[in-house]
Design an enzyme around this catalytic site. Structure first.
Site, PDB file in Angstrom:
ATOM      1  N   ILE A  40       0.840  -1.211   0.000  1.00 41.40           N
ATOM      2  CA  ILE A  40       0.000   0.000   0.000  1.00 41.40           C
ATOM      3  C   ILE A  40       0.869   1.254   0.000  1.00 41.40           C
ATOM      4  CG2 ILE A  40      -1.885  -1.201   1.218  1.00 41.40           C
ATOM      5  CD1 ILE A  40      -1.525   0.735   3.549  1.00 41.40           C
ATOM      6  N   PRO A  47       9.892   1.384  -1.230  1.00 35.93           N
ATOM      7  CA  PRO A  47       9.919   0.047  -1.822  1.00 35.93           C
ATOM      8  C   PRO A  47       9.398  -1.011  -0.858  1.00 35.93           C
ATOM      9  CG  PRO A  47      12.167   0.893  -1.487  1.00 35.93           C
ATOM     10  CD  PRO A  47      11.221   1.952  -1.024  1.00 35.93           C
ATOM     11  N   ASP A  48       8.772  -2.065  -1.365  1.00 34.59           N
ATOM     12  CA  ASP A  48       8.356  -3.179  -0.503  1.00 34.59           C
ATOM     13  C   ASP A  48       9.545  -4.126  -0.357  1.00 34.59           C
ATOM     14  OD1 ASP A  48       8.454  -4.476  -2.915  1.00 34.59           O
ATOM     15  OD2 ASP A  48       6.354  -5.020  -3.000  1.00 34.59           O
ATOM     16  N   PHE A  49       9.352  -5.299   0.206  1.00 34.81           N
ATOM     17  CA  PHE A  49      10.433  -6.272   0.354  1.00 34.81           C
ATOM     18  C   PHE A  49      10.623  -7.076  -0.926  1.00 34.81           C
ATOM     19  CE2 PHE A  49      10.510  -7.318   5.218  1.00 34.81           C
ATOM     20  CZ  PHE A  49      11.292  -6.203   5.417  1.00 34.81           C
ATOM     21  N   ARG A  50       9.492  -7.656  -1.399  1.00 34.86           N
ATOM     22  CA  ARG A  50       9.650  -8.785  -2.314  1.00 34.86           C
ATOM     23  C   ARG A  50       9.333  -8.529  -3.773  1.00 34.86           C
ATOM     24  NH1 ARG A  50       8.035 -10.420   2.561  1.00 34.86           N
ATOM     25  NH2 ARG A  50       9.325 -11.949   3.619  1.00 34.86           N
ATOM     26  N   ASN A 121       3.160  -2.440   8.221  1.00 36.56           N
ATOM     27  CA  ASN A 121       4.056  -1.362   7.811  1.00 36.56           C
ATOM     28  C   ASN A 121       4.622  -0.597   8.998  1.00 36.56           C
ATOM     29  OD1 ASN A 121       3.573  -2.173   5.277  1.00 36.56           O
ATOM     30  ND2 ASN A 121       2.187  -0.509   4.730  1.00 36.56           N
ATOM     31  N   ASP A 123       6.057   2.463   8.374  1.00 34.51           N
ATOM     32  CA  ASP A 123       6.297   3.794   7.811  1.00 34.51           C
ATOM     33  C   ASP A 123       5.423   4.895   8.416  1.00 34.51           C
ATOM     34  OD1 ASP A 123       3.761   3.458   6.572  1.00 34.51           O
ATOM     35  OD2 ASP A 123       4.666   2.682   4.749  1.00 34.51           O
ATOM     36  N   HIS A 140       4.144  -4.812  13.382  1.00 28.79           N
ATOM     37  CA  HIS A 140       5.609  -4.946  13.419  1.00 28.79           C
ATOM     38  C   HIS A 140       6.254  -3.685  13.985  1.00 28.79           C
ATOM     39  CE1 HIS A 140       5.218  -8.184  10.033  1.00 28.79           C
ATOM     40  NE2 HIS A 140       4.820  -8.610  11.208  1.00 28.79           N
ATOM     41  N   CYS A 148      17.188   1.163  23.462  1.00 28.67           N
ATOM     42  CA  CYS A 148      18.516   0.549  23.482  1.00 28.67           C
ATOM     43  C   CYS A 148      18.346  -0.967  23.446  1.00 28.67           C
ATOM     44  CB  CYS A 148      19.257   0.964  24.749  1.00 28.67           C
ATOM     45  SG  CYS A 148      20.809   0.080  24.960  1.00 28.67           S
ATOM     46  N   CYS A 172      23.411   4.195  22.832  1.00 29.52           N
ATOM     47  CA  CYS A 172      22.766   4.549  24.102  1.00 29.52           C
ATOM     48  C   CYS A 172      23.699   5.416  24.944  1.00 29.52           C
ATOM     49  CB  CYS A 172      22.418   3.267  24.848  1.00 29.52           C
ATOM     50  SG  CYS A 172      21.666   3.535  26.431  1.00 29.52           S
ATOM     51  N   CYS A 175      24.533   3.111  28.301  1.00 29.25           N
ATOM     52  CA  CYS A 175      25.359   1.893  28.305  1.00 29.25           C
ATOM     53  C   CYS A 175      26.125   1.675  27.004  1.00 29.25           C
ATOM     54  CB  CYS A 175      24.483   0.682  28.602  1.00 29.25           C
ATOM     55  SG  CYS A 175      23.459   0.185  27.199  1.00 29.25           S
ATOM     56  N   SER A 213       2.415  -9.805   0.716  1.00 31.05           N
ATOM     57  CA  SER A 213       2.694 -11.125   0.133  1.00 31.05           C
ATOM     58  C   SER A 213       2.230 -12.239   1.067  1.00 31.05           C
ATOM     59  CB  SER A 213       4.196 -11.267  -0.130  1.00 31.05           C
ATOM     60  OG  SER A 213       4.905 -11.166   1.092  1.00 31.05           O
ATOM     61  N   ASN A 236      -4.305  -6.992  -4.533  1.00 29.51           N
ATOM     62  CA  ASN A 236      -2.846  -7.132  -4.592  1.00 29.51           C
ATOM     63  C   ASN A 236      -2.425  -7.335  -6.044  1.00 29.51           C
ATOM     64  OD1 ASN A 236      -0.723  -7.222  -2.550  1.00 29.51           O
ATOM     65  ND2 ASN A 236      -0.166  -9.206  -3.390  1.00 29.51           N
ATOM     66  N   GLU A 238      -0.337  -9.475  -7.049  1.00 24.00           N
ATOM     67  CA  GLU A 238      -0.233 -10.913  -7.322  1.00 24.00           C
ATOM     68  C   GLU A 238      -1.161 -11.661  -6.375  1.00 24.00           C
ATOM     69  OE1 GLU A 238       3.726 -12.236  -6.316  1.00 24.00           O
ATOM     70  OE2 GLU A 238       3.740 -11.028  -4.481  1.00 24.00           O
TER      71      GLU A 238
HETATM   72  P1  CNA Z   1       6.244  -7.789   0.774  1.00 18.47           P
HETATM   73  O1  CNA Z   1       6.602  -9.175   1.171  1.00 18.47           O
HETATM   74  O2  CNA Z   1       7.290  -6.996   0.111  1.00 18.47           O
HETATM   75  O3  CNA Z   1       4.975  -7.911  -0.189  1.00 18.47           O
HETATM   76  C1  CNA Z   1       4.387  -6.805  -0.826  1.00 18.47           C
HETATM   77  C2  CNA Z   1       3.225  -7.303  -1.669  1.00 18.47           C
HETATM   78  O4  CNA Z   1       2.553  -6.186  -2.191  1.00 18.47           O
HETATM   79  C3  CNA Z   1       3.654  -8.177  -2.841  1.00 18.47           C
HETATM   80  O5  CNA Z   1       2.760  -9.250  -2.977  1.00 18.47           O
HETATM   81  C4  CNA Z   1       3.555  -7.223  -4.042  1.00 18.47           C
HETATM   82  O6  CNA Z   1       3.233  -7.881  -5.249  1.00 18.47           O
HETATM   83  C5  CNA Z   1       2.414  -6.330  -3.613  1.00 18.47           C
HETATM   84  N1  CNA Z   1       2.456  -4.977  -4.148  1.00 18.47           N
HETATM   85  C6  CNA Z   1       3.517  -4.151  -4.296  1.00 18.47           C
HETATM   86  N2  CNA Z   1       3.112  -2.940  -4.734  1.00 18.47           N
HETATM   87  C7  CNA Z   1       1.758  -3.013  -4.868  1.00 18.47           C
HETATM   88  C8  CNA Z   1       0.751  -2.087  -5.259  1.00 18.47           C
HETATM   89  N3  CNA Z   1       1.030  -0.828  -5.606  1.00 18.47           N
HETATM   90  N4  CNA Z   1      -0.532  -2.509  -5.269  1.00 18.47           N
HETATM   91  C9  CNA Z   1      -0.843  -3.798  -4.931  1.00 18.47           C
HETATM   92  N5  CNA Z   1       0.067  -4.706  -4.556  1.00 18.47           N
HETATM   93  C10 CNA Z   1       1.346  -4.316  -4.505  1.00 18.47           C
HETATM   94  O7  CNA Z   1       5.694  -6.950   2.012  1.00 18.47           O
HETATM   95  P2  CNA Z   1       4.766  -7.447   3.212  1.00 18.47           P
HETATM   96  O8  CNA Z   1       4.154  -6.242   3.791  1.00 18.47           O
HETATM   97  O9  CNA Z   1       3.890  -8.558   2.827  1.00 18.47           O
HETATM   98  O10 CNA Z   1       5.862  -8.046   4.200  1.00 18.47           O
HETATM   99  C11 CNA Z   1       5.877  -7.760   5.517  1.00 18.47           C
HETATM  100  C12 CNA Z   1       7.104  -6.986   5.936  1.00 18.47           C
HETATM  101  C13 CNA Z   1       7.459  -5.883   4.990  1.00 18.47           C
HETATM  102  C14 CNA Z   1       6.843  -6.268   7.216  1.00 18.47           C
HETATM  103  O11 CNA Z   1       7.630  -6.789   8.227  1.00 18.47           O
HETATM  104  C15 CNA Z   1       7.153  -4.784   6.991  1.00 18.47           C
HETATM  105  O12 CNA Z   1       7.744  -4.193   8.094  1.00 18.47           O
HETATM  106  C16 CNA Z   1       8.058  -4.792   5.827  1.00 18.47           C
HETATM  107  N6  CNA Z   1       8.153  -3.555   5.015  1.00 18.47           N
HETATM  108  C17 CNA Z   1       7.424  -2.448   5.309  1.00 18.47           C
HETATM  109  C18 CNA Z   1       7.536  -1.318   4.525  1.00 18.47           C
HETATM  110  C19 CNA Z   1       6.717  -0.105   4.882  1.00 18.47           C
HETATM  111  O13 CNA Z   1       6.475   0.154   6.062  1.00 18.47           O
HETATM  112  N7  CNA Z   1       6.269   0.656   3.892  1.00 18.47           N
HETATM  113  C20 CNA Z   1       8.394  -1.302   3.428  1.00 18.47           C
HETATM  114  C21 CNA Z   1       9.145  -2.453   3.165  1.00 18.47           C
HETATM  115  C22 CNA Z   1       9.019  -3.577   3.965  1.00 18.47           C
END
Ligand code: CNA
Length: 339
Positions: A40, A47-50, A121, A123, A140, A148, A172, A175, A213, A236, A238
């Site tokens: 989102i 950027p996301d993770f995957r 998230n 953020d 999370h 610390c 810290c 310590c 994901s 999503n 995917e």
């Molecule tokens: P992820 O594993 O990276 O998955 C993201 C998912 O979103 C994937 O399935 C993508 O295909 C899908 N995706 C990416 N962009 C879009 C979009 N615009 N519209 C629809 N779908 C999209 O991330 P998860 O959140 O599943 O994994 C959990 C982790 C990611 C948590 O521990 C977070 O802390 C961590 N994270 C958070 C942020 C943030 O706070 N913005 C950023 C990066 C990682």
């Protein structure tokens, strides 16, 4: 009764957004749980993770990690915190604006329909929409506070932010241990507030899953915690979280003509825009998004101010971001912390 053995009483006419909207109207839905993830916030520039090619895991080579997840692994952090702080600099709050999807969640609150937003998230973009903190479970944790890793003492937020925005590791004062934002790393427990509110899932009348994901546990398994009669909508890019065994995961194939789970393939912003149109909320959503964005932008420092002789450009940007964050935090000072 275990949720796997419950009979499905409510079904949708079709596995479509239109049927979800019919269900919302006919059943007078009032207890929506939104589960959200990094997808989102990608439209905000985080950027996301995957995601292939653009996700953080794809771009971590420069940090010389033994494996991608190490950057968020507590044991690795205790040995080598530098890669985390190099990454934190890129995604630190104060540089990004909430997306239309974030405002859709806020709109659910305005309509009296939001039971809770469980977000993975870190953020804090949900907060910036003005969504009441009571509705947000930062499963999370977040960058909003830091402690610390040795003596657990709470750290000064300004000091941590200044270090993080320069990619430096804060230590810290008591310590000399490494300080870490209160975000949950692999190998750490989730915040108490997450566990304290899990019973919400028993009360939900609709589950909306956005931009995740569904790879990280225990969060991912929460999709199975709503009663069997409750429809679940995944928006999503995917298809994820698909049923692997009876009673766990989405069933988008609607076996035996029972439609309960709906998959919208596309971006979160596209999905919520369509949903808002079908609900007749599109004008309201656009207005809320535009007004919120305008307000936040005016708080963010837009102009490149002159750099004084001897001051590094990076330092100037950090000071500007710090000013903006101070203003935002001051406005938000009445809201309680999540963890
Ligand atoms: P992820 O594993 O990276 O998955 C993201 C998912 O979103 C994937 O399935 C993508 O295909 C899908 N995706 C990416 N962009 C879009 C979009 N615009 N519209 C629809 N779908 C999209 O991330 P998860 O959140 O599943 O994994 C959990 C982790 C990611 C948590 O521990 C977070 O802390 C961590 N994270 C958070 C942020 C943030 O706070 N913005 C950023 C990066 C990682």
């Amino acid at each position: 009764m275990s949720k796997a053995n419950q009979t499905i009483k409510t079904v949708l006419k079709e596995p479509t957004l239109e049927s979800i909207v019919d269900y919302i109207k006919e059943k007078n839905v009032k207890k929506v749980i939104v589960m959200s993830g990094a997808g989102i916030s990608t439209a905000a520039g985080i950027p996301d993770f995957r995601s292939k090619d653009t996700g953080l895991y794809h771009n971590l080579q420069k940090f010389d990690l033994p494996y991608a997840e190490a950057v968020f692994d507590i044991d690795y952090f205790m040995e080598k915190p530098e890669p985390f702080y190099a990454l934190a600099k890129e995604i630190y709050p104060g540089q990004f604006l909430p997306t239309k999807t974030h405002y859709f969640i806020r709109l659910l609150q305005e309509k009296g329909m939001l039971l809770r937003n469980f977000t993975q998230n870190i953020d804090t973009l949900e907060r910036l929409t003005g969504l009441d903190q009571d509705y947000i479970i930062e499963a999370h944790g977040s960058f909003a506070s830091a402690s610390c890793t040795e003596c657990k003492e709470k750290a000064d937020s300004d000091m941590v932010r200044d270090h993080a925005l320069r990619g430096k590791v804060p230590k810290c004062e008591s310590c000399d241990g490494f300080i870490k934002p209160d975000i949950t790393f692999f190998g750490e427990n989730l915040p108490k507030r997450f566990y304290d509110n899990l019973s919400d899932f028993d009360d939900a009348d609709l589950l909306i899953v956005l931009g995740t994901s569904l790879q990280v546990q225990p969060f991912a398994s929460l999709i199975d915690e709503v009663p069997k009669s409750v429809p679940r909508l995944l928006i999503n890019k995917e298809m994820v979280g698909v049923q692997k065994s009876k009673g766990s995961g989405f069933d988008f194939k609607s076996k035996k003509g029972v439609h309960k789970d709906v998959y919208f393939s596309g971006t979160c912003d596209e999905g919520v825009t369509k949903l808002a149109e079908l609900l007749g909320w599109d004008k309201e959503l656009n207005k809320m998004y535009e007004k919120g964005t305008e307000k936040l932008k005016s708080q963010y420092v837009k102009e490149e101010t002159e750099i004084e002789p001897g001051q590094q450009k990076e330092d100037k940007e950090v000071d500007q971001l710090a000013d903006v964050l101070d203003k935002l935090t001051a406005e938000d000072s009445s809201t309680p912390k999540t963890t």
